[in-house]
Scaffold this active site. Structure first.
Site, short mmCIF file in Angstrom:
data_model
loop_
_atom_site.label_atom_id
_atom_site.label_comp_id
_atom_site.label_asym_id
_atom_site.label_seq_id
_atom_site.Cartn_x
_atom_site.Cartn_y
_atom_site.Cartn_z
CD GLN A 77 -3.12 -0.40 -0.01
OE1 GLN A 77 -3.13 0.77 -0.36
NE2 GLN A 77 -3.97 -1.29 -0.52
CB SER A 78 4.20 1.84 -1.41
OG SER A 78 5.00 2.95 -1.75
CG ASN A 79 1.39 6.71 1.20
OD1 ASN A 79 0.22 6.42 0.93
ND2 ASN A 79 1.85 6.72 2.45
CB CYS A 81 4.52 2.39 -5.24
SG CYS A 81 6.05 1.49 -4.85
#
Ligand code: PLP
Length: 350
Positions: A77-79, A81
């Site tokens: 759930q990377s911001n 990325c």
């Protein structure tokens, strides 16, 4: 320093200056301590956040190196990325994201993963391995695979390091941290216009160190005594103190500044990580609600929520002087509220 920064290649991705506002109701509740919020969640790219400011300095490097595909990696759930994928699309580049499963979140299309999907990012989901975050060997293998794949498409890849913080892959300068030197100058000017005394503390979530390093360089260069306090969401304080100092020194060098940031300037607290990276506990859920109820502002449960738990706890413990001016840096990340919905229903009754 502002001149050197301006001379750096940069593209326009964000609406700057981002707002700096007093949190009126919160400040009143905390016995009149002056607490301001710097809205780095309102940068305007994708759903906003600190990574879009960093990407203003990173995208020109991708273009200069004649790459057509940005490969990067982080947690599911990377911001980082998401923001990278959005920035890539704006410049006609193809994003390839390697997303590692790190805790109990499912791979369903929700939060940032849904947004990555809407952006048409090439998504490769992997197991993180036994390590605390991403296993080195698993990462190496996944990156090699992605680079080979992109070359087979007939394109040139650019591998960007997680968070755009520690130089690595094809990024050979601390480009993300440069953006936060600039952000510090921006915030300082705003604070100067809005009040008499300089900011005493900037408090924010630390994840890969670039934000804190850039802020620390800016604070030291301006010499007004502003302290930058990083709240670790992932790594032991000792490791971050070393990494942030190293990025800060590299940033000073890149800007042609004398090395002024010292080990003592890197303040990091790690006791708010609690159960682990990305794990939402009751305190975090309650802090997210407190900000929403007091100010109508949503913070996120993985980064800013933990930093806000820290701020509230430190105020309680008398860490600050009653006359201190404190800036809470809202670094974004709100899409992570949605995939964590079960935590909020569990911890926040009716
Ligand atoms: C990445 C991130 C941070 C941490 O910034 P670093 O420069 O990686 O330390 C803080 N908050 C949010 C919402 C983030 O996405």
């Amino acid at each position: 320093m502002a001149e050197t920064l301006r001379a750096f290649p940069r593209v326009e991705l964000i609406h700057a200056p981002t707002p700096l506002r007093k949190l009126e109701r919160l400040s009143r509740e905390l016995n009149g301590l002056e607490i301001l919020i710097k809205r780095e969640d309102l940068t305007g790219l994708g759903f906003g956040g600190n990574k879009s400011r960093k990407l203003e300095y990173i995208i020109p490097d991708v273009i200069a190196k004649k790459a057509e595909v940005i490969i990067t990696y982080a947690s599911l759930q990377s911001n980082w990325c998401l923001q990278t994928a959005a920035a890539a699309r704006k410049f006609g580049l193809i994003p390839l994201l390697i997303l590692f499963r790190t805790h109990d979140l499912p791979d369903e299309l929700d939060g940032n993963l849904l947004l990555d999907h809407i952006l048409g990012a090439r998504i490769r989901i992997k197991d993180g391995g036994p390590g605390k975050f991403i296993d080195e060997a698993a990462l190496e293998e996944a990156l090699d695979e992605a680079v080979t794949e992109v070359r087979e498409w007939g394109h040139t890849p650019y591998v960007a390091p997680v968070g755009g913080s520690v130089p690595g892959g094809d990024m050979d300068k601390p480009l993300g941290a440069l953006a936060y030197v600039d952000a510090f100058l921006e915030m300082h000017q705003q604070a100067e216009r809005q009040g008499e005394k300089p900011v005493d503390y900037v408090i924010h979530a630390t994840g890969s160190g670039g934000t804190q390093a850039g802020l620390a360089v800016g604070a030291k260069a301006l010499g007004q005594g502003t302290r930058v306090l990083g709240i670790s969401v992932i790594e032991e304080a000792e490791i971050f103190r070393r990494d942030v100092l190293s990025i800060a020194r590299d940033t000073e060098k890149t800007l042609g500044l004398a090395p002024r940031v010292e080990a003592d300037d890197i303040l990091v607290l790690d006791e708010y990580i609690k159960e682990g990276y990305g794990i939402v506990n009751r305190d975090v859920a309650e802090a997210v609600r407190r900000m929403a109820v007091l100010e109508g502002i949503f913070i996120d449960p993985v980064y800013t929520g933990k930093a806000f738990v820290a701020l509230l706890d430190l105020v309680n413990k008398g860490y600050f002087e009653s006359t201190d001016r404190i800036v809470f840096l809202h670094t974004g990340g709100t899409p992570a509220l949605f995939p964590n919905k079960s935590r909020f229903t569990e911890f926040l009754p009716g």
